[in-house]
Design an enzyme around this catalytic site. Structure first.
Site, short mmCIF file in Angstrom:
data_model
loop_
_atom_site.label_atom_id
_atom_site.label_comp_id
_atom_site.label_asym_id
_atom_site.label_seq_id
_atom_site.Cartn_x
_atom_site.Cartn_y
_atom_site.Cartn_z
N LYS A 190 -13.84 -55.30 39.50
CA LYS A 190 -12.34 -55.12 39.03
C LYS A 190 -11.91 -55.29 37.91
CE LYS A 190 -13.95 -60.29 38.90
NZ LYS A 190 -14.56 -60.63 37.81
N LYS A 194 -19.77 -49.27 42.16
CA LYS A 194 -19.41 -50.67 43.24
C LYS A 194 -17.79 -50.89 42.89
CE LYS A 194 -19.87 -54.16 41.09
NZ LYS A 194 -20.49 -55.67 39.62
N LYS A 245 -23.09 -50.38 31.00
CA LYS A 245 -21.78 -51.54 30.01
C LYS A 245 -21.90 -51.14 28.90
CE LYS A 245 -20.19 -55.46 33.12
NZ LYS A 245 -20.44 -56.71 33.43
P1 AMP Z 1 -18.32 -60.40 39.18
O1 AMP Z 1 -16.97 -59.95 40.09
O2 AMP Z 1 -19.22 -59.31 38.60
O3 AMP Z 1 -17.60 -61.21 38.22
O4 AMP Z 1 -18.84 -60.99 40.84
C1 AMP Z 1 -18.28 -62.35 41.19
C2 AMP Z 1 -19.51 -62.15 42.51
O5 AMP Z 1 -18.53 -61.49 43.04
C3 AMP Z 1 -20.90 -61.88 42.43
O6 AMP Z 1 -21.53 -62.57 43.50
C4 AMP Z 1 -21.49 -60.60 42.59
O7 AMP Z 1 -22.27 -60.13 43.13
C5 AMP Z 1 -19.82 -60.48 44.12
N1 AMP Z 1 -18.99 -58.62 43.97
C6 AMP Z 1 -18.91 -58.55 42.90
N2 AMP Z 1 -18.32 -57.22 43.12
C7 AMP Z 1 -18.32 -56.96 44.62
C8 AMP Z 1 -18.83 -56.00 45.57
N3 AMP Z 1 -18.29 -54.44 45.47
N4 AMP Z 1 -19.46 -56.25 46.26
C9 AMP Z 1 -20.13 -57.22 47.46
N5 AMP Z 1 -19.60 -57.97 45.99
C10 AMP Z 1 -19.62 -58.38 44.61
#
Ligand code: AMP
Ligand code: TRP
Length: 334
Positions: A200, A197, A112
């Site tokens: 969002k 990945k 990042k």
């Molecule tokens: P974040 O969107 O980074 O706040 O992630 C929130 C949760 O969603 C965390 O447990 C991440 O590991 C999971 N997560 C986010 N993106 C993915 C993805 N593409 N595949 C699987 N888990 C995800």
């Protein structure tokens, strides 16, 4: 009873990756078997350039989606991180436990910060210290388990290291937590770029399925997913990442122990695999979209859930964080 903590940052609309990688396990398993806390970790959304109004909007939307996905306030505790001061109180003590080198080794920080610099932006100090705040989120509650997607594994290792180090230096204070990853779809990949990945906060939305996408949008995105050269349907993440991703999504949405490698044998064309995957995703998301509309109709309810959640969270975190303050050498306020 085991204690579970997990969180999601309000940095964008929630995706299929968030759901399959984390939220679904919270809903289907965790809230029923453990004392579970699920948190919209809003402070973590401030580590990169942000629009205050958007963070506010996304925080409320994430909490609404938690409820729409099936988390029940009588089974678990739902709250916003910024409503509970113990997170930042503890974070500072953990900054005094972690090292500068440890922080700079975090893969997410490296990626990042490189991205921010490449875009000509400055890197906020909080991007570097962010995993320490995440450790505080978890350790403040004495969580035993942290259900997350695979991208968080390194942050969980750091959390464990900090807990062990603090305990060794200052006496037993923290439970040492462990990461719990889903069996399939621990890392859902971007449909347009299956080597990265599904995230969002990515600018390009065509490879990302959002939880609130309309059914026809979901179908279009999946039918246009990048597949691999060749035509054989095989589960091989290295050689056929696009197909492997669809097989994982399909297996995860079908549930019931479905395995991507077994499903591959049912398909002789990419088209059929995409159609079935699209159907499975649409069916998985349909009830969430429907309940989202209902929950949205009563914003007072969401506020009430968050208020009660924060109150309980404060009560739980306070004694552990107070104990850490004393253990590290700070006098109680009397
Ligand atoms: P974040 O969107 O980074 O706040 O992630 C929130 C949760 O969603 C965390 O447990 C991440 O590991 C999971 N997560 C986010 N993106 C993915 C993805 N593409 N595949 C699987 N888990 C995800
Ligand atoms: N860092 C996590 C992510 O980017 C979000 C998060 C913050 C989290 N604090 C947490 C996840 C505590 C689990 C437990 O996805």
């Amino acid at each position: 009873m085991a204690r579970i903590f997990s969180g999601i940052k309000p940095t964008g609309h929630l995706t299929l990756g968030n759901y399959l990688g984390a939220i679904r396990q919270w809903v289907e398993v965790d809230q029923h078997r453990a004392d579970s806390l699920f948190c919209v970790v809003d402070l973590h959304a401030l580590t990169v350039e942000h629009d205050p109004a958007r963070v506010r909007r996304l925080s409320r939307q994430a909490a609404t989606l938690f409820l729409a996905a099936g988390l029940k306030p009588d089974l678990c505790t739902l709250f916003l991180q910024s409503h509970v001061d113990e997170h930042t109180r503890l974070s500072y003590l953990l900054e005094c436990t972690a090292t500068d080198g440890e922080m700079r080794r975090m893969i997410q920080y490296k990626e990042k910060s490189a991205r921010e610099r490449a875009a000509g932006k400055s890197v906020r100090l909080s991007l570097l210290t962010y995993p320490v705040l995440m450790a505080a989120d978890i350790l403040a509650y004495g969580a035993d388990e942290v259900p997350v997607g695979d991208d968080q594994a390194q942050h969980l290792e750091l959390t464990r290291d900090l807990a062990v180090r603090f305990n060794q230096r200052y006496g037993h204070t923290f439970t040492v937590p462990k990461a719990v990853l889903p069996a399939v779809a621990a890392r859902v990949m971007d449909l347009q770029d299956p080597t990265s990945k599904m995230g969002k906060s990515h600018a390009e939305a065509s490879g990302i399925v959002y939880l609130l996408d309309e059914a026809d949008v979901v179908r279009r995105k999946i039918m246009r997913a990048v597949t691999d050269s060749g035509s054989e349907v095989a589960y091989d993440r290295e050689k056929q990442p696009g197909v492997a991703n669809l097989l994982e999504i399909l297996a995860a949405c079908r549930g019931g122990g479905s395995k991507p490698a077994d499903l591959a044998a049912d398909y002789s064309s990419y088209g059929a695999l995409k159609r079935d995957t699209a159907d499975a995703v649409v069916e998985t998301l349909r009830p969430i979209r429907e309940r989202h509309a209902q929950v949205c109709a009563d914003p007072g309810y969401v506020d009430e859930v968050l208020r009660d959640g924060a109150e309980r969270a404060r009560r739980l975190a306070r004694p552990t964080v107070d104990a850490a303050y004393q253990a590290i050498g700070l006098l109680p306020a009397g």
